[in-house]
Design a protein around this motif. Structure first.
Motif, PDB file in Angstrom:
ATOM      1  N   MET A   1       0.830  -1.204   0.000  1.00 60.11           N
ATOM      2  CA  MET A   1       0.000   0.000   0.000  1.00 60.11           C
ATOM      3  C   MET A   1       0.865   1.256   0.000  1.00 60.11           C
ATOM      4  O   MET A   1       0.552   2.244  -0.675  1.00 60.11           O
ATOM      5  N   ASN A   2       1.973   1.216   0.723  1.00 55.56           N
ATOM      6  CA  ASN A   2       2.884   2.362   0.731  1.00 55.56           C
ATOM      7  C   ASN A   2       3.522   2.565  -0.642  1.00 55.56           C
ATOM      8  O   ASN A   2       3.663   3.705  -1.109  1.00 55.56           O
ATOM      9  N   LEU A   3       3.937   1.476  -1.270  1.00 51.79           N
ATOM     10  CA  LEU A   3       4.542   1.582  -2.602  1.00 51.79           C
ATOM     11  C   LEU A   3       3.544   2.145  -3.612  1.00 51.79           C
ATOM     12  O   LEU A   3       3.930   2.843  -4.558  1.00 51.79           O
ATOM     13  N   LYS A   4       2.275   1.837  -3.412  1.00 57.60           N
ATOM     14  CA  LYS A   4       1.228   2.363  -4.293  1.00 57.60           C
ATOM     15  C   LYS A   4       0.863   3.815  -3.954  1.00 57.60           C
ATOM     16  O   LYS A   4       0.104   4.452  -4.689  1.00 57.60           O
ATOM     17  N   GLY A   5       1.383   4.301  -2.832  1.00 56.05           N
ATOM     18  CA  GLY A   5       1.068   5.668  -2.425  1.00 56.05           C
ATOM     19  C   GLY A   5      -0.343   5.836  -1.906  1.00 56.05           C
ATOM     20  O   GLY A   5      -0.933   6.917  -2.044  1.00 56.05           O
ATOM     21  N   LEU A   6      -0.887   4.800  -1.278  1.00 47.89           N
ATOM     22  CA  LEU A   6      -2.272   4.818  -0.820  1.00 47.89           C
ATOM     23  C   LEU A   6      -2.361   5.221   0.650  1.00 47.89           C
ATOM     24  O   LEU A   6      -1.568   4.774   1.490  1.00 47.89           O
ATOM     25  N   ASP A   7      -3.344   6.056   0.971  1.00 44.42           N
ATOM     26  CA  ASP A   7      -3.633   6.419   2.353  1.00 44.42           C
ATOM     27  C   ASP A   7      -4.620   5.422   2.947  1.00 44.42           C
ATOM     28  O   ASP A   7      -5.527   4.940   2.257  1.00 44.42           O
ATOM     29  N   TYR A   8      -4.436   5.130   4.217  1.00 42.86           N
ATOM     30  CA  TYR A   8      -5.363   4.211   4.878  1.00 42.86           C
ATOM     31  C   TYR A   8      -5.335   4.446   6.376  1.00 42.86           C
ATOM     32  O   TYR A   8      -4.338   4.897   6.941  1.00 42.86           O
ATOM     33  N   ASP A   9      -6.458   4.163   7.007  1.00 38.76           N
ATOM     34  CA  ASP A   9      -6.515   4.131   8.465  1.00 38.76           C
ATOM     35  C   ASP A   9      -6.036   2.761   8.935  1.00 38.76           C
ATOM     36  O   ASP A   9      -6.191   1.761   8.221  1.00 38.76           O
ATOM     37  N   TYR A  10      -5.474   2.738  10.111  1.00 39.75           N
ATOM     38  CA  TYR A  10      -4.940   1.487  10.649  1.00 39.75           C
ATOM     39  C   TYR A  10      -5.626   1.157  11.960  1.00 39.75           C
ATOM     40  O   TYR A  10      -5.685   1.999  12.868  1.00 39.75           O
ATOM     41  N   ILE A  11      -6.181  -0.042  12.050  1.00 43.70           N
ATOM     42  CA  ILE A  11      -6.779  -0.527  13.296  1.00 43.70           C
ATOM     43  C   ILE A  11      -6.001  -1.753  13.744  1.00 43.70           C
ATOM     44  O   ILE A  11      -5.928  -2.758  13.021  1.00 43.70           O
ATOM     45  N   ALA A  12      -5.400  -1.657  14.914  1.00 42.22           N
ATOM     46  CA  ALA A  12      -4.582  -2.749  15.424  1.00 42.22           C
ATOM     47  C   ALA A  12      -5.460  -3.862  15.987  1.00 42.22           C
ATOM     48  O   ALA A  12      -6.447  -3.607  16.684  1.00 42.22           O
TER      49      ALA A  12
ATOM     50  N   LEU B   1      14.218   2.841   1.263  1.00 37.87           N
ATOM     51  CA  LEU B   1      13.024   3.427   0.670  1.00 37.87           C
ATOM     52  C   LEU B   1      11.975   3.682   1.754  1.00 37.87           C
ATOM     53  O   LEU B   1      11.712   2.829   2.609  1.00 37.87           O
ATOM     54  N   LYS B   2      11.350   4.838   1.696  1.00 38.19           N
ATOM     55  CA  LYS B   2      10.389   5.245   2.715  1.00 38.19           C
ATOM     56  C   LYS B   2       9.209   4.277   2.810  1.00 38.19           C
ATOM     57  O   LYS B   2       8.701   4.015   3.906  1.00 38.19           O
ATOM     58  N   ALA B   3       8.770   3.737   1.678  1.00 37.74           N
ATOM     59  CA  ALA B   3       7.623   2.825   1.689  1.00 37.74           C
ATOM     60  C   ALA B   3       7.891   1.609   2.568  1.00 37.74           C
ATOM     61  O   ALA B   3       6.988   1.111   3.252  1.00 37.74           O
TER      62      ALA B   3
END
Length: 215
Positions: free
Chosen positions: A20-31, A198-200
């Protein structure tokens, strides 16, 4: 906006975060705290009856099983592709991914290790030995594949990250946690080191997640 249900140390959650990071996608995260068996509570089982992470919610669509999630991301968000354009290249990347996701990771999955510990009363030293055996055997075969590919760049395939790197980096993290000697696998180590520039990848690292200890 999408919502990713995961666990900081889960390899399948980790590979999904990388993609998802490599795709540049934003997302909420629920642990979902696997250490406290939150994945077995009714609220989570309503999302995924298997009681496994990750689960990705995109509007009213619930996606499960990380291989299927990565394929869905590739189809729906084709920008920054994680599969090669040619069929032979896609086959190679999927095969490398399967070597890790099907033949290495399941044998050091938390459910398997908990069964060894709790049901078979295997002590922790033997659990580590188990993990060492299967990760080392899988990495030995993977290393040979990487060496044989004379066209490979700094990643598992070619000169840009693919599914295979999304799978490999979490498994290297697990290998270190289970005290696997990585010296026999210089190509794997080099790929891991490059990916972490890489940041992703660095943003997806388990210890950078909000549910990580001391996060």
């Amino acid at each position: 906006m999408m919502t990713l249900y995961g666990y900081f140390r889960s390899s399948t959650s980790y590979r999904t975060r990388i993609a998802m990071n490599l795709k540049g996608l934003d997302y909420d995260y629920i642990a979902v705290n696997l250490a406290q068996d939150e994945q077995l509570k009714n609220e989570f089982l309503a999302l995924n009856p298997q009681g496994l992470v990750p689960v990705l919610q995109a509007d009213d669509l619930l996606l499960f099983q990380s291989p299927a999630i990565l394929e869905w991301l590739e189809e729906v968000y084709p920008k920054n592709p994680l599969l090669p354009k040619d069929a032979a290249g896609r086959m190679q990347v999927r095969a490398l991914s399967a070597m890790i996701g099907c033949d290495i990771h399941p044998l050091n999955n938390r459910r398997v290790l908990q069964y060894l510990r709790n049901e078979l009363s295997v002590d922790e030293a033997e659990v580590i030995k188990w993990c060492n055996r299967w990760i080392s055997e899988g990495f030995a075969a993977l290393e040979k594949r990487l060496v044989a590919d004379k066209t490979r760049g700094k990643f598992c395939y070619g000169d840009s990250p693919t599914f295979a790197d999304c799978y490999l980096i979490p498994q290297v993290s697990s290998a270190r946690r289970f005290e696997v000697d990585l010296n026999p696998y210089p190509n794997i180590v080099q790929i891991d080191a490059h990916c972490h520039t890489l940041k992703a990848f660095s943003d997806a690292d388990p210890m950078q997640q909000p549910d990580a200890p001391n996060a």
